[in-house]
Design an enzyme around this catalytic site. Structure first.
Site, mmCIF file in Angstrom:
data_model
loop_
_atom_site.group_PDB
_atom_site.id
_atom_site.type_symbol
_atom_site.label_atom_id
_atom_site.label_comp_id
_atom_site.label_asym_id
_atom_site.label_seq_id
_atom_site.Cartn_x
_atom_site.Cartn_y
_atom_site.Cartn_z
ATOM 1 C CE LYS A 282 -11.412 -3.119 -27.517
ATOM 2 N NZ LYS A 282 -10.887 -3.618 -28.805
ATOM 3 C CG ASP A 352 -13.809 -3.158 -30.431
ATOM 4 O OD1 ASP A 352 -13.488 -2.098 -29.831
ATOM 5 O OD2 ASP A 352 -13.202 -4.234 -30.301
ATOM 6 C CD GLU A 354 -13.263 2.588 -30.357
ATOM 7 O OE1 GLU A 354 -13.510 1.470 -30.851
ATOM 8 O OE2 GLU A 354 -12.150 2.881 -29.894
ATOM 9 N NE ARG A 356 -12.290 2.028 -37.931
ATOM 10 C CZ ARG A 356 -11.776 0.923 -38.446
ATOM 11 N NH1 ARG A 356 -12.122 0.528 -39.666
ATOM 12 N NH2 ARG A 356 -10.914 0.197 -37.758
HETATM 13 N N1 BES Z 1 -8.638 0.552 -29.561
HETATM 14 C C1 BES Z 1 -8.750 -0.551 -30.434
HETATM 15 C C2 BES Z 1 -7.426 -0.922 -31.084
HETATM 16 C C3 BES Z 1 -6.352 -1.430 -30.161
HETATM 17 C C4 BES Z 1 -6.259 -2.777 -29.874
HETATM 18 C C5 BES Z 1 -5.417 -0.578 -29.639
HETATM 19 C C6 BES Z 1 -5.271 -3.246 -29.044
HETATM 20 C C7 BES Z 1 -4.423 -1.039 -28.803
HETATM 21 C C8 BES Z 1 -4.351 -2.366 -28.507
HETATM 22 C C9 BES Z 1 -9.750 -0.233 -31.535
HETATM 23 O O1 BES Z 1 -10.790 0.615 -31.198
HETATM 24 C C10 BES Z 1 -10.370 -1.531 -31.919
HETATM 25 O O2 BES Z 1 -11.051 -2.090 -31.127
HETATM 26 N N2 BES Z 1 -10.101 -1.963 -33.131
HETATM 27 C C11 BES Z 1 -10.632 -3.181 -33.618
HETATM 28 C C12 BES Z 1 -11.110 -2.910 -35.017
HETATM 29 C C13 BES Z 1 -11.968 -3.995 -35.566
HETATM 30 C C14 BES Z 1 -13.308 -4.054 -34.880
HETATM 31 C C15 BES Z 1 -12.134 -3.710 -37.028
HETATM 32 C C16 BES Z 1 -9.521 -4.219 -33.614
HETATM 33 O O3 BES Z 1 -8.361 -3.859 -33.832
HETATM 34 O O4 BES Z 1 -9.812 -5.370 -33.345
HETATM 35 ZN ZN ZN Z 2 -10.447 1.906 -29.636
HETATM 36 MN MN MN Z 3 -12.451 -0.420 -30.343
#
Ligand code: BES
Ligand code: ZN
Ligand code: MN
Length: 506
Positions: A282, A352, A354, A356
């Site tokens: 990230k 990222d 992860e 799911r």
């Molecule tokens: N934990 C994150 C989602 C998240 C983002 C929760 C901001 C709370 C605040 C999740 O694991 C994630 O990184 N999701 C990605 C998915 C993408 C790679 C398809 C996202 O939302 O960008």
């Molecule tokens: Zn996450």
């Molecule tokens: Mn993630």
């Protein structure tokens, strides 16, 4: 120290602060009239001398008590139009009241409330209970890492909040359940607020056991070795990059006291104790927020605490998938094809995505082991959910209209807001892979990301059992304090699911 909240018909002890309600256009409630009478008309006189406080909903006024009074100060709560007042208004007022009480240095408060108004949306006892709940919720603090400076030690804390009303008995009964929910929420808030160097999969598992086992919740824990043996391959992949191995914790509450034919209710929580994104790292700005990525697990654990405290009659299973998502030479990669407990293979598109993977194995395990009546998962799953609904509404995907109507009812009862999101064959289909059975991203990438994530999870629902997926990415935490919660962890999910169980499964 937490506040002692009590309910009495008559004051039992002396207090420094008297709290009364004032309605629209400064109409005094009957306890306010009495207080005014006992103090030579001081309150009426004070109100006439000023223009700002009008008894409007949300206003609060602190007044120093006159010489000779039993109290040091009076606090007037503006309640507006009594007929319009609802539970949420009362909790908001209670939260504001807590802040005013602590700013004033109040230690013991008497809150007087009587059945003296025509109310349409709330009874007097519910009003008393929800104002007390607001006080309790806003009193939450996470200060275990703060040094005990002299200044901090001198901080005055409210010790006793005594509700005084002819409706005290009914109010106390209503408050009983609310208080159990507040304790579960505080546990969930603590877990979310805990830094990830302290809260990692193994320590999280130990905290759960230490807190819940004494309440009569049966705890089973799987370490990495056991997870290998059982076949949690998708969950294991997420934890591979971290020196701190993944864990699973299963919590069982057998409230019916027998082996029920219907099967338990199952709740699954995403517990990623820190989400760096893994190899698909990230961006650094905001990464510190990713300690909250175990908010789903925190809510499940908080829910188990709540139902145990109030000795629920339902049979409930909670399962949390704990892992830390780190980049390293051990980490899983985009384009890996991994196995899962279900037997379905999964093509990793982005490390990222992860959450799911962790949920998939826990969902499979809980369905195959316990044959539950329904499965509800909670997860801070997608940034897309926050884009769609922001901080107030939890996007909820449900494959069963009956379960949705129960959730909707529980949402109204608890004040935790849910919004139904679409499950669609198209999203489910979009998650099929060319090289394996499934892939972790849909064809539109981040577009519709919350819906495709739900579509992915839907592949792990077996025998069409009722299932709900709550994406709490926006609701598990807040960036600024609210009247009933200091930032960041909220404990969202505990209240609505506690009411789902209480109203429909007991
Ligand atoms: N934990 C994150 C989602 C998240 C983002 C929760 C901001 C709370 C605040 C999740 O694991 C994630 O990184 N999701 C990605 C998915 C993408 C790679 C398809 C996202 O939302 O960008
Ligand atoms: Zn996450
Ligand atoms: Mn993630």
């Amino acid at each position: 120290m937490s506040i002692a909240t009590t309910f009495q018909k008559k004051p039992e002890t002396r207090a420094d602060t008297a709290i009364v309600c004032i309605y629209k256009d400064n109409r005094l409630s009957s306890p306010a009239e009495k207080l005014d009478g006992n103090n030579d008309g001081f309150i009426q006189h004070y109100l006439k001398k000023q223009k700002k406080f009008t008894g409007k909903k949300g206003q609060i006024l602190t007044v120093s008590a006159p010489k000779g009074s039993d109290y040091t100060r009076f606090i007037l709560i503006g309640c507006g139009d009594a007929a319009k007042l609802n539970k949420e208004d009362c909790e908001t007022s209670g939260g504001k009241l807590y802040l005013v009480l602590s700013a004033a240095g109040a230690l013991r408060a008497h809150f007087f409330i009587q059945d003296d108004q025509a109310r349409e949306n709330i009874t007097t006892e519910a009003m008393a209970a929800h104002i007390a709940m607001g006080v309790k919720l806003r009193s939450y603090k996470f200060d275990k890492y703060k040094g005990n400076t002299e200044e901090e030690k001198e901080t005055l804390e409210l010790e006793e909040f005594e509700v005084i009303s002819d409706a005290a008995t009914d109010a106390e009964r209503l408050y009983g359940d609310l208080d159990c929910a507040s304790e579960g929420m505080f546990f969930a808030r603590d877990l979310v607020n805990e830094p990830p160097n302290e809260l990692y999969p193994e320590s999280f598992a130990k905290i759960i056991k230490a807190e819940l086992a004494p309440l009569g919740v049966e705890i089973e824990m799987f370490d990495e070795k056991k997870m290998h043996k059982l076949g949690f391959h998708a969950h294991l992949a997420v934890g591979m990059g971290s020196a701190r191995g993944p864990h699973v914790v299963i919590m069982r509450w057998n409230g019916s006291g027998k082996k029920s034919k219907e099967g338990p209710l199952a709740f699954v929580g995403k517990g990623v104790t820190f989400d760096t994104g893994g190899v698909n790292l990230k961006p650094s700005g905001g990464m510190e927020d990713m300690k909250l990525d175990m908010g789903g697990a925190a809510a499940v654990v908080g829910l188990m605490k709540t139902i145990a405290l109030r000795k629920s009659k339902a049979d409930v299973i909670g399962i949390v998938g704990l892992a830390e998502n780190m980049p390293s030479h051990m980490a899983y990669r985009p384009s890996d094809v991994i196995d899962s407990l279900s037997g379905k293979t999964i093509e990793i598109m982005n490390t990222d995505a992860e959450g799911r993977l962790v949920l998939a194995d826990c969902m499979t395990y809980v369905q195959r082991t316990y044959k539950p009546r329904f499965v509800i998962d909670l997860a801070t799953l997608t940034g897309a959910m926050m884009v769609a609904l922001g901080y107030d509404y939890c996007g909820t995907f449900v494959n069963d209209n009956n379960l949705w109507s129960q959730l909707e009812d529980a949402s109204k009862d608890s004040g935790e807001k849910l919004w139904r999101m679409p499950l669609d064959k198209a999203f489910k289909k979009d998650m099929e892979s060319k090289i394996g059975d499934l892939k972790t991203l849909g064809g539109m990438g981040r577009f519709g990301g919350a819906c495709t994530a739900a579509g992915f999870l839907e592949h792990f629902v077996e025998n069409d059992i009722p299932w709900a997926h709550m994406d709490i990415a926006g609701t598990a935490w807040i960036k600024a304090d609210t009247p009933t919660c200091p930032k960041p962890g909220t404990g969202f999910g505990v209240r609505v699911l506690d009411r789902l169980i209480a109203n429909h499964y007991e």
